[in-house]
Structures are given as C-alpha cells and as structure tokens.
Design an enzyme around this catalytic site. Structure first.
Site, PDB file in Angstrom:
ATOM      1  N   LYS A 115      33.851  57.137  33.273  1.00 59.68           N
ATOM      2  CA  LYS A 115      34.817  56.375  34.061  1.00 59.68           C
ATOM      3  C   LYS A 115      34.935  56.932  35.474  1.00 59.68           C
ATOM      4  O   LYS A 115      35.075  56.179  36.427  1.00 59.68           O
ATOM      5  CB  LYS A 115      36.194  56.392  33.396  1.00 59.68           C
ATOM      6  CG  LYS A 115      36.303  55.484  32.192  1.00 59.68           C
ATOM      7  CD  LYS A 115      37.765  55.232  31.879  1.00 59.68           C
ATOM      8  CE  LYS A 115      37.965  54.522  30.571  1.00 59.68           C
ATOM      9  NZ  LYS A 115      39.374  54.410  30.208  1.00 59.68           N
ATOM     10  N   LYS A 198      27.720  49.660  24.285  1.00 58.72           N
ATOM     11  CA  LYS A 198      28.790  49.081  23.458  1.00 58.72           C
ATOM     12  C   LYS A 198      29.476  47.947  24.230  1.00 58.72           C
ATOM     13  O   LYS A 198      29.482  47.958  25.467  1.00 58.72           O
ATOM     14  CB  LYS A 198      29.813  50.160  23.068  1.00 58.72           C
ATOM     15  CG  LYS A 198      30.621  50.673  24.229  1.00 58.72           C
ATOM     16  CD  LYS A 198      31.916  51.362  23.827  1.00 58.72           C
ATOM     17  CE  LYS A 198      32.645  51.723  25.116  1.00 58.72           C
ATOM     18  NZ  LYS A 198      33.986  52.142  25.025  1.00 58.72           N
ATOM     19  N   LYS A 201      35.334  45.936  27.913  1.00 56.65           N
ATOM     20  CA  LYS A 201      35.981  45.035  28.878  1.00 56.65           C
ATOM     21  C   LYS A 201      35.485  45.301  30.298  1.00 56.65           C
ATOM     22  O   LYS A 201      35.585  44.449  31.163  1.00 56.65           O
ATOM     23  CB  LYS A 201      37.506  45.181  28.808  1.00 56.65           C
ATOM     24  CG  LYS A 201      37.981  46.583  29.134  1.00 56.65           C
ATOM     25  CD  LYS A 201      39.328  46.899  28.537  1.00 56.65           C
ATOM     26  CE  LYS A 201      39.454  48.399  28.398  1.00 56.65           C
ATOM     27  NZ  LYS A 201      40.270  48.869  27.333  1.00 56.65           N
TER      28      LYS A 201
HETATM   29  P1  TYM Z   1      40.647  51.153  23.708  1.00 57.67           P
HETATM   30  O1  TYM Z   1      41.883  50.508  24.202  1.00 57.67           O
HETATM   31  O2  TYM Z   1      39.478  51.258  24.623  1.00 57.67           O
HETATM   32  O3  TYM Z   1      40.104  50.422  22.410  1.00 57.67           O
HETATM   33  C1  TYM Z   1      40.918  50.170  21.272  1.00 57.67           C
HETATM   34  C2  TYM Z   1      40.106  50.324  20.002  1.00 57.67           C
HETATM   35  O4  TYM Z   1      38.967  49.457  20.008  1.00 57.67           O
HETATM   36  C3  TYM Z   1      37.797  50.194  19.670  1.00 57.67           C
HETATM   37  N1  TYM Z   1      36.639  49.609  20.363  1.00 57.67           N
HETATM   38  C4  TYM Z   1      35.504  49.253  19.741  1.00 57.67           C
HETATM   39  N2  TYM Z   1      35.140  49.289  18.451  1.00 57.67           N
HETATM   40  C5  TYM Z   1      33.893  48.831  18.141  1.00 57.67           C
HETATM   41  N3  TYM Z   1      33.035  48.336  19.078  1.00 57.67           N
HETATM   42  C6  TYM Z   1      33.359  48.282  20.385  1.00 57.67           C
HETATM   43  N4  TYM Z   1      32.510  47.792  21.279  1.00 57.67           N
HETATM   44  C7  TYM Z   1      34.648  48.754  20.766  1.00 57.67           C
HETATM   45  N5  TYM Z   1      35.305  48.836  21.961  1.00 57.67           N
HETATM   46  C8  TYM Z   1      36.522  49.364  21.687  1.00 57.67           C
HETATM   47  C9  TYM Z   1      38.080  51.606  20.181  1.00 57.67           C
HETATM   48  O5  TYM Z   1      37.269  52.566  19.541  1.00 57.67           O
HETATM   49  C10 TYM Z   1      39.547  51.758  19.849  1.00 57.67           C
HETATM   50  O6  TYM Z   1      39.714  52.186  18.514  1.00 57.67           O
HETATM   51  N6  TYM Z   1      41.664  56.020  24.013  1.00 57.67           N
HETATM   52  C11 TYM Z   1      41.899  54.827  23.209  1.00 57.67           C
HETATM   53  C12 TYM Z   1      43.357  54.441  23.069  1.00 57.67           C
HETATM   54  C13 TYM Z   1      44.253  55.480  22.489  1.00 57.67           C
HETATM   55  C14 TYM Z   1      44.269  55.934  21.136  1.00 57.67           C
HETATM   56  C15 TYM Z   1      45.349  56.876  21.069  1.00 57.67           C
HETATM   57  C16 TYM Z   1      43.479  55.659  20.034  1.00 57.67           C
HETATM   58  C17 TYM Z   1      45.260  56.140  23.130  1.00 57.67           C
HETATM   59  N7  TYM Z   1      45.931  56.954  22.274  1.00 57.67           N
HETATM   60  C18 TYM Z   1      45.644  57.521  19.865  1.00 57.67           C
HETATM   61  C19 TYM Z   1      43.774  56.331  18.835  1.00 57.67           C
HETATM   62  C20 TYM Z   1      44.837  57.248  18.776  1.00 57.67           C
HETATM   63  C21 TYM Z   1      41.182  53.668  23.889  1.00 57.67           C
HETATM   64  O7  TYM Z   1      40.919  53.702  25.055  1.00 57.67           O
HETATM   65  O8  TYM Z   1      40.995  52.587  23.109  1.00 57.67           O
END
Ligand code: TYM
Length: 332
Positions: A115, A198, A201
């Site tokens: 990022k 992957k 967004k």
């Molecule tokens: P975020 O908001 O990017 O994504 C949310 C969830 O979606 C999953 N994900 C995917 N799974 C499969 N294929 C994909 N292409 C794909 N893109 C996204 C992510 O793995 C995630 O589970 N850092 C985290 C948010 C967060 C969090 C937490 C997660 C903040 N605090 C505590 C777990 C526990 C994030 O950016 O997710």
C-alpha cells in the site's frame, strides 16, 4: 456444557460495495459461525482513515457496510455487530500493543509495503504503518479464539499471535492467542482481469462489487481473462482464470467444483462465464434488495449499531482495565 468459542473479524468501509472476494472469503464464514460461536463483527472505520479519505464518503460507506453485513445474514440478536470507532478501547489498546511491537517486525508487514508503494514514497502515513497493531487490538480485546478471514490476512494475524504471547510472557496471562480460520477453496478469489492477483477493490476492473449495476457485473464476468486452451478444468497453477470462475460458480451455486466441471463438460468458456454470471447476478439481486431495505430505515439501523457498540464495550472495557492493571497504571 462447554462454552462456545469466541470469534472476531472485521471489514473496512473503504468501497461503496463489498466485492465477491469479501463475501466468499470472509462474510459467508462469518454468517455460518453464528450458530456455533459467540461472534463479534466490526466495520473497522479507524482502519479506513489510514489512507486519504473524504469524511462524507466514509460516513455513507460505514452505514452501507453495516447494512451489507445484515444483508449477508449476520443477525444482531445472535452476534455483536459494531462500528470500531464507537468502541474507544480499540485505539487505547493499540497504543499499548504499539509499545511492545518492534520497528523491524512492523516493517516486515507486506500489506504496508504494497500500500505504501502505491501511495508514493514518503507519502504513507504512520497510521498505515501501525495498521496491523490496531488489528491486533481489535482481536485481543475480545479474547477471540478464532478469526475468520481470507488468505491475505494471515501475516497480520501472525503479528496478533506474537503480540498476545509477548504480552502474556512479560506481564502475565492476559490475552487469548487467536487462531486464523481460512475457508477452503474461496480463501483467495482472483482478479478477473489478472488472475495472478487477488480480487481487490483497489483494482476495480477485475473486481465484482455486489451493489453494482447488474449490467456492469455481467460484463465484468463475461470479459474475464481465461486462457487459450479450451478445457473447463480446475487447475489453479496452469489455468488460474478458469479455476477462479469455477470457484465462484461453485460457491454461488452450492455445487462442488467437480459437479460444476461435470455440468460444463464439453462446453466452451462462454458457457462457463454465462453460468457464473447467472448465479452471481441472482445472488447480487437479493443482496442489493436486502441492503437497500436495511438502509431505508436509518433510525433502526443506527439503533442496532449503537446496541452493538454497547455490547462490544461490555467486553472490551473490562479487558482494557485488566491490561492497564497488568501494566502498573494507577487506577483512575
Ligand atoms: P478487508 O476489509 O480488506 O477485507 C475483509 C475480508 O475480506 C477478505 N478478502 C478476500 N477473501 C478472499 N478473496 C479475496 N480476493 C479477498 N479480498 C478480501 C479479507 O481477507 C478479509 O477477511 N485488515 C482487515 C480488516 C480488519 C480485521 C480486523 C480482520 C481489521 N481488524 C480484525 C480480522 C480481524 C482488512 O483489511 O480486511
């Protein structure tokens, strides 16, 4: 009777709609776990300000994200569904955990590297750098046994585990060391235009947002990159585009990948894309209808949100008090 395991996970309100990677990699697991665990799910808006943002857009996206969590089947009676900034203990614990994190280990986080290189050298914020520490605070505050996420979150969860163990060793048993829970098959949905990355967004051309216009969704699936071979066969190494479509088709049709392969045996890629578009559009239609319904009653939505924050604080506040006591802070 043994107590149910505690589950926590979070999602960022950084797009106008969640995408199919979010739903298949994470949110479906979140919904399924509700019958077997004590679940805490957060819209992590503090994480969303680690990159430049527009306040009005963030406000709307937080409401829409919350409504989408209800639309995928999260039930506020069964689970605690809350907005992270409404629970101040997250930021408070993050400070504490930041003080036991090494600069070296924080620097090794690959999402920060990706990022920050996109933001341009030197432009990345300190908040983006400490992002995984806030994520560790989210998890450890609730003594979560399991964290259901997609594959891309593994490294962040390793840091959470390391910080929990380190704190426990230095200050006495306090935190549960959480386990990562990654779904089989759909843990990494790939970008439709570049199936070596992957779905994300940040690459909208190959990303299917479920609240998008059905025509846009259908077009993205029908123009997905496949390969020059003709065979519809799951082979992630040699045929990532076709395998990704099979994974998506299988997940949205409740058929196994093998059953999808059998159904499409002898057919062409146009048929695979057509079937995939059909099942995704059927899901997207009910998804957007439900999301719109939850958004339509704004007062009720805000009431459920506040109720979620109250339930979350009832767990987070005593944990933070315990942490403060362990650290030697004088009781307020
Ligand atoms: P975020 O908001 O990017 O994504 C949310 C969830 O979606 C999953 N994900 C995917 N799974 C499969 N294929 C994909 N292409 C794909 N893109 C996204 C992510 O793995 C995630 O589970 N850092 C985290 C948010 C967060 C969090 C937490 C997660 C903040 N605090 C505590 C777990 C526990 C994030 O950016 O997710």
């Amino acid at each position: 009777m043994t107590a149910q395991p505690r589950v926590l996970s979070g999602i960022q309100p950084t797009a106008d709609s969640f995408h199919i990677g979010n739903v298949l990699g994470a949110l479906n697991q979140w919904a399924d776990l509700q019958s077997q665990a004590d679940c805490f799910y957060a819209v992590v808006d503090l994480h969303a300000i680690t990159v430049a943002h527009d306040p009005a857009v963030l406000h709307q996206r937080t409401l829409t994200s919350y409504a989408q969590l209800l639309a995928v089947g999260l039930d506020s009676e069964k689970s605690t569904i809350f907005v992270q900034s409404q629970v101040p203990e997250h930021a408070q614990l993050q400070w504490v955990l930041g003080c036991i994190t090494g600069m070296g280990e924080a620097s090794r986080m690959t999402q920060f590297k990706d990022k920050s290189s996109k933001e341009g050298s030197g432009a990345a914020s300190v908040g983006l750098f400490t992002y995984p520490i806030l994520q560790a605070a989210d998890i450890l505050l609730y003594a979560a046994d399991e964290v259901p996420v997609g594959e891309d979150q593994r490294q962040h969860l390793e840091l959470s585990r390391d910080l929990a163990e380190r704190f426990n060793t230095r200050f006495g048993q306090t935190f549960v060391v959480p386990k990562t829970r990654v779904i089989k098959g759909a843990a990494k949905i790939l970008d439709l235009q570049d199936p070596t990355s992957k779905m994300s967004k940040s690459l909208p051309a190959g990303c299917v947002f479920l609240l998008d216009d059905p025509k846009v969704i259908a077009k993205k699936i029908k123009t997905a990159v496949t390969d020059s071979d003709m065979e519809i066969r799951y082979d992630l190494v040699n045929k990532p585009g076709v395998s990704n479509l099979l994974t998506i088709l299988s997940a949205f049709s409740d058929l196994s990948v093998e059953e999808c392969e059998r159904e499409l045996a002898g057919k062409g890629y146009g048929d695979l894309k057509g079937r995939t578009a059909e099942v995704v559009l059927a899901y997207a239609e009910q998804y957007s209808t439900r999301t719109r319904e939850f958004l339509a009653d704004r007062a009720e939505l805000e009431r459920i949100m506040l109720d979620g924050a109250t339930k979350a604080r009832a767990v987070a506040a005593p944990m933070l008090a315990k942490v403060y006591e362990r650290l030697g802070f004088v009781h307020a």
